[in-house]
Every structure is written in structure tokens, then in C-alpha cells.
Scaffold this motif. Structure first.
Motif, mmCIF file in Angstrom:
data_model
loop_
_atom_site.group_PDB
_atom_site.id
_atom_site.type_symbol
_atom_site.label_atom_id
_atom_site.label_comp_id
_atom_site.label_asym_id
_atom_site.label_seq_id
_atom_site.Cartn_x
_atom_site.Cartn_y
_atom_site.Cartn_z
ATOM 1 N N PHE A 146 0.828 -1.297 0.066
ATOM 2 C CA PHE A 146 0.083 0.008 0.032
ATOM 3 C C PHE A 146 0.300 1.322 0.116
ATOM 4 C CE2 PHE A 146 0.300 -2.568 4.272
ATOM 5 C CZ PHE A 146 1.349 -1.148 4.782
ATOM 6 N N ALA A 151 -0.376 7.174 -2.623
ATOM 7 C CA ALA A 151 -1.639 7.512 -2.763
ATOM 8 C C ALA A 151 -2.890 7.886 -2.926
ATOM 9 C CB ALA A 151 -2.061 6.343 -1.785
ATOM 10 N N PHE A 155 -5.808 8.504 -4.908
ATOM 11 C CA PHE A 155 -7.568 8.439 -3.562
ATOM 12 C C PHE A 155 -7.901 10.451 -3.330
ATOM 13 C CE2 PHE A 155 -5.636 4.212 -3.598
ATOM 14 C CZ PHE A 155 -6.588 3.422 -4.120
ATOM 15 N N LEU A 158 -7.538 9.636 2.234
ATOM 16 C CA LEU A 158 -6.499 8.785 2.694
ATOM 17 C C LEU A 158 -6.968 8.921 4.440
ATOM 18 C CD1 LEU A 158 -3.822 9.486 0.701
ATOM 19 C CD2 LEU A 158 -5.600 7.719 0.483
ATOM 20 N N LEU A 165 -8.576 3.562 0.813
ATOM 21 C CA LEU A 165 -7.276 2.712 -0.321
ATOM 22 C C LEU A 165 -7.823 1.274 -0.345
ATOM 23 C CD1 LEU A 165 -3.353 3.364 -0.412
ATOM 24 C CD2 LEU A 165 -5.059 1.124 0.147
ATOM 25 N N SER A 222 -15.148 5.465 -1.783
ATOM 26 C CA SER A 222 -14.543 3.935 -2.360
ATOM 27 C C SER A 222 -15.417 3.778 -3.639
ATOM 28 C CB SER A 222 -14.595 2.916 -1.677
ATOM 29 O OG SER A 222 -13.509 3.373 -0.728
ATOM 30 N N PHE A 230 -4.991 1.487 -8.976
ATOM 31 C CA PHE A 230 -4.190 1.754 -8.402
ATOM 32 C C PHE A 230 -3.550 -0.041 -8.330
ATOM 33 C CE2 PHE A 230 -2.248 1.531 -3.284
ATOM 34 C CZ PHE A 230 -1.394 1.791 -3.480
#
Length: 255
Positions: A146, A151, A155, A158, A165, A222, A230
Motif C-alpha cells: 500500500f 496513494a 484517492f 486517505l 484505499l 471508495s 491503484f
């Protein structure tokens, strides 16, 4: 389903005639993930990303890696053990498990092992340093899947546990296991001490003081598409790593 690279569904008849360049070990934990994701989320995601990467390495580069079944023995923060069926495994237990895995693989002739870690509470660096004293010809690497890529580029909101994520990637790989409509907000309480907020020093967060639903980070935004993009980008990075590792004959060729 590719039995050549996924030991959880493979058999000896498939494996016996094949040469493997590297073993990949997904490692997670057994813990709640907010109210909407399964306890085995860290294992499932580490395994899925590893298999995705191994398939790409085989199809694009001809590099054959075997993804081992995921290890569910994760280290937990204080307070997490108060939660039903959240299991804490000591560092010494994890070290013993990894040592037995390494001993078996080394005995069978494998000299390269990549640990794909899916649980933020796990720390393998010290264990690996000890193992390479005993096995100086063995290349052992560890990676938090991850954290391979930033990220924030994929996204919107977070956190670091059962957040957008993790939820998005689970929606991509295992949509049947996600109940987003049941998720809590994942609100986290920061440390009261300014020095701790500024990370002057570290201590484990007491989970039941930090979060009410076990999540840290709101998963409401999400989507499976975010998770797919990702996860595919991370798998590409791992596939290239597997290729480069396969080309290195020993530790000295890493430099």
C-alpha cells in the motif's frame, strides 16, 4: 486462476516440472476492519496484489514466481486485542514462522524471497537482518504494497486502516466481501500531546482510544475503479521488481 503461480490453489503435479525464480510471501493480520470489511482484509489484499504481479511477471518477462499462501499472524496495537477475535502475534512468533519458511525454501534451493506485507503493524527489517546472517546467500526483501506508490494521487480521502484505499482495492478484488453501506465514518482522535502529533517520539496508538469503529479514514468515496487503477499500478511495479531479481544471480549483483 493460474496454478503455476498461486500455491493456495496449486498441486504438486503442476509445480514439480517447473523452475521458480523467486517465492513471494503475502503477510497480513487477523483484525477488524471498520464495520464493512472482513477480518482477513490484509491477507486477502496482499495475496491478490502478489498474484496479480506474479501473473504479469510470467506473461511479460517469462519470470516464474510462486505466491505462497498468506500468513495471518500480525502484530496489533494496544486496545486491539480487546476487540472480538482480533489476534496479536508477538514479534518472536513472527520471527519463528518466517525462519521456518526461509529454512524450508532454502533447503529446496530457492534463494530469493519477497515478502508482500499488508499490515501496517508488522515490522520485518530486524528479523530479516538476523536471517541473512544465517543465510548469507539468500536475498530477502519486504515491501508494504500500500506504500509502493503515493496513494494521494489515486484517492481523495486517505486514512491508514479500512480507509478509502483498502476499501477500494477490496471492491476491485473481492466485491462480494465489501458492505460499504454498513461502514462507520472511520474518525480518528489525534494524540493530545503536541510532541506526539509532531512525531518527536513514537508509541503504539491505543486503538480503542483512537477510533470507535476500528477504522481510521472515511471509506465513503471508495470505488472499485479507484482500487483497480491503484492495484494495477502497484502490480506493475512488483512485476518489474520480480524481473530484475530474477536477472540477479546473487546478492553481489544487487549493487
Amino acid at each position: 486462476m493460474n496454478k503455476e503461480i498461486d500455491l493456495s490453489v496449486s498441486n504438486y503435479g503442476t509445480v514439480r516440472p517447473l523452475h521458480y525464480d523467486i517465492a513471494v510471501l503475502p503477510w497480513g493480520a487477523t483484525e477488524p476492519h471498520n464495520l464493512h470489511l472482513p477480518y482477513m482484509t490484509d491477507c486477502l489484499l496482499a495475496q491478490a496484489v502478489a498474484i496479480d504481479a506474479a501473473e504479469r511477471a510470467l506473461n511479460r518477462y517469462g519470470v516464474r514466481a510462486m505466491v505462497l499462501p498468506p500468513v495471518a499472524m500480525g502484530a496489533q496495537n494496544p486496545g486491539q486485542r480487546d476487540l472480538s477475535f482480533c489476534i496479536h502475534y508477538r514479534l518472536t512468533t513472527q520471527a519463528a514462522i518466517l525462519a521456518d519458511i526461509v529454512a524450508s525454501l532454502h533447503h529446496q534451493g530457492l534463494r530469493k524471497l519477497l515478502i508482500v506485507n499488508g499490515h501496517g503493524g508488522n515490522s520485518f527489517k530486524g528479523i530479516i537482518r538476523d536471517l541473512v546472517v544465517d543465510y548469507p546467500d539468500l536475498i530477502i526483501l519486504v515491501s508494504d504494497w500500500f506504500s509502493v506508490l503515493p496513494a494521494k494521487e489515486w484517492f481523495d480521502n486517505l486514512g491508514d486502516h479500512a480507509d478509502e484505499l483498502e476499501t477500494s482495492v477490496m471492491m476491485h478484488y473481492h466485491p462480494e466481501l465489501v458492505r460499504l453501506e454498513e461502514a462507520g465514518p472511520g474518525r480518528a482522535r489525534p494524540f493530545a500531546l503536541q510532541s506526539l502529533r509532531e512525531k518527536v517520539a513514537w508509541l503504539p496508538r491505543h486503538w480503542t482510544c483512537v477510533t470507535d469503529d476500528t477504522g481510521i479514514g472515511d471509506p465513503a468515496l471508495s470505488t472499485a475503479d479507484k482500487g483497480r487503477r491503484f492495484a494495477e499500478a502497484v502490480a506493475e511495479k512488483y512485476a518489474k521488481l520480480l524481473k530484475e531479481l530474477a536477472e540477479a544471480k546473487g546478492v553481489e549483483e544487487l549493487y
